[in-house]
Scaffold this motif. Sequence first.
Motif, PDB file in Angstrom:
ATOM      1  N   GLU A  47       5.274   3.261  62.925  1.00 43.21           N
ATOM      2  CA  GLU A  47       5.898   3.066  64.082  1.00 43.21           C
ATOM      3  C   GLU A  47       5.296   1.943  64.943  1.00 43.21           C
ATOM      4  O   GLU A  47       6.036   1.102  65.804  1.00 43.21           O
ATOM      5  CB  GLU A  47       5.774   4.359  65.050  1.00 43.21           C
ATOM      6  N   ASN A  51       7.793  -0.874  66.230  1.00 38.92           N
ATOM      7  CA  ASN A  51       8.342  -0.703  67.638  1.00 38.92           C
ATOM      8  C   ASN A  51       7.364  -1.939  68.357  1.00 38.92           C
ATOM      9  O   ASN A  51       7.801  -2.098  69.525  1.00 38.92           O
ATOM     10  CB  ASN A  51       8.175   0.495  68.141  1.00 38.92           C
ATOM     11  N   TRP A  81      21.360   5.246  68.319  1.00 39.72           N
ATOM     12  CA  TRP A  81      20.762   3.788  68.811  1.00 39.72           C
ATOM     13  C   TRP A  81      20.379   2.856  67.586  1.00 39.72           C
ATOM     14  O   TRP A  81      20.219   1.781  67.954  1.00 39.72           O
ATOM     15  CB  TRP A  81      19.343   4.460  69.282  1.00 39.72           C
ATOM     16  N   LYS A  82      20.249   3.306  66.464  1.00 41.33           N
ATOM     17  CA  LYS A  82      20.189   2.605  65.178  1.00 41.33           C
ATOM     18  C   LYS A  82      21.371   1.786  65.196  1.00 41.33           C
ATOM     19  O   LYS A  82      21.191   0.347  64.841  1.00 41.33           O
ATOM     20  CB  LYS A  82      19.830   3.346  64.076  1.00 41.33           C
ATOM     21  N   THR A  92      14.530  -2.632  69.746  1.00 38.92           N
ATOM     22  CA  THR A  92      14.535  -1.169  68.881  1.00 38.92           C
ATOM     23  C   THR A  92      15.318  -0.136  69.494  1.00 38.92           C
ATOM     24  O   THR A  92      15.317  -0.105  70.662  1.00 38.92           O
ATOM     25  CB  THR A  92      12.839  -0.851  69.113  1.00 38.92           C
ATOM     26  N   LYS A  94      14.122   2.923  69.961  1.00 39.55           N
ATOM     27  CA  LYS A  94      13.486   3.476  70.932  1.00 39.55           C
ATOM     28  C   LYS A  94      13.707   3.071  72.425  1.00 39.55           C
ATOM     29  O   LYS A  94      13.664   3.665  73.352  1.00 39.55           O
ATOM     30  CB  LYS A  94      12.133   3.810  70.527  1.00 39.55           C
ATOM     31  N   ARG A  95      13.493   1.701  72.586  1.00 40.41           N
ATOM     32  CA  ARG A  95      13.566   1.077  73.717  1.00 40.41           C
ATOM     33  C   ARG A  95      15.041   1.144  74.250  1.00 40.41           C
ATOM     34  O   ARG A  95      15.092   1.344  75.611  1.00 40.41           O
ATOM     35  CB  ARG A  95      13.298  -0.441  73.488  1.00 40.41           C
ATOM     36  N   LYS A  98      15.379   4.613  75.769  1.00 40.23           N
ATOM     37  CA  LYS A  98      14.481   5.074  76.867  1.00 40.23           C
ATOM     38  C   LYS A  98      15.494   4.353  78.193  1.00 40.23           C
ATOM     39  O   LYS A  98      15.726   4.826  79.306  1.00 40.23           O
ATOM     40  CB  LYS A  98      13.305   4.360  77.040  1.00 40.23           C
TER      41      LYS A  98
END
Length: 313
Positions: A47, A51, A81-82, A92, A94-95, A98
């Motif tokens: 990770e 990231n 999101w991918k 990414t 994850k970003r 958020k």
Amino acid sequence: MRERQRWQPEEDALLREYVKQYGAKEWALVSERMGRPLHRDPKSCHERWKNYLRPGLKKGSLSPDEQSLLISLQARYGNKWKAIAAHLPGRTPKRLGKWWEVFKEKQLKLASLSSTSSCSSSAPFAFPGHPAASAAAAVSPSAYEHILQTFAEKHALLGDCSSPSPSSVLSAAAPAAAPSVALSLSPPRTPELAPHQVPILMRLCEDVEEGRRAWAQHRKEAAWRLSRLEQQMETEKARKKREKVEEVEAKIRRLREEEKAWLERLDVELREKVTRLRMEVEEDEAKMTESLSYKHAKLSAIIQRIGGARSRR
């Protein structure tokens, strides 16, 4: 293990050095291969690299273009999101997730603020000069859809404050049917309108004009996304063609290597057979020579015996 502690610069440097030598895989072998202890879980290492340390990552806030594209892609893919990150290189999943959560919270706050405003207030709806409306217009590319959803509510507000004539209601609602027509920001002053209705109609016209601009921007983004998808399709086609050619060439090389190895084995086997045949022939020749010598000696003894018998007679 130090999973909950902040990553140190020396740990990041160790990960970069490991990936440079062995690639981004087998994270459990970092300490063993590098000879330096790294008290991190393999998943945490993966990770951290994916990231934060991977080359090409974009850090910092999203640009307005990225925000607009992200909102459009979220409406298309949902919270995948991918799939969305594939259209935003350097960001990414994850970003992006958020950022979407923060944006959704802001939209909910703006919606709650607009729902608490009353008809008797001086500004019952947020107009483009208002800070909240300008913030919403800066991040929301679907303002035209929002206007279509709230247009009936605003006309109901007109009916509650006063009862305008049917002609004034139709003149105020006509721009919503054709958002591509440019509207004037100052509506005509008709004798049927009361003074307190003029600001409301002005805001309606401004909202429709804003929806027209958002709709034009949406068309522009759709055309840009279409061209980008075409480029990605061409790139993907070229990549698959290149991979197929490389796969075929690899198969040809493998078949040639197998043919060469098979010919070498066949040559060795034939040489061994020839050697064995030569040895068998030599053995047979030696046996035949020995047999002929024995027979020749025996024949000589018989001839001598016959000659001796004749001489005695």
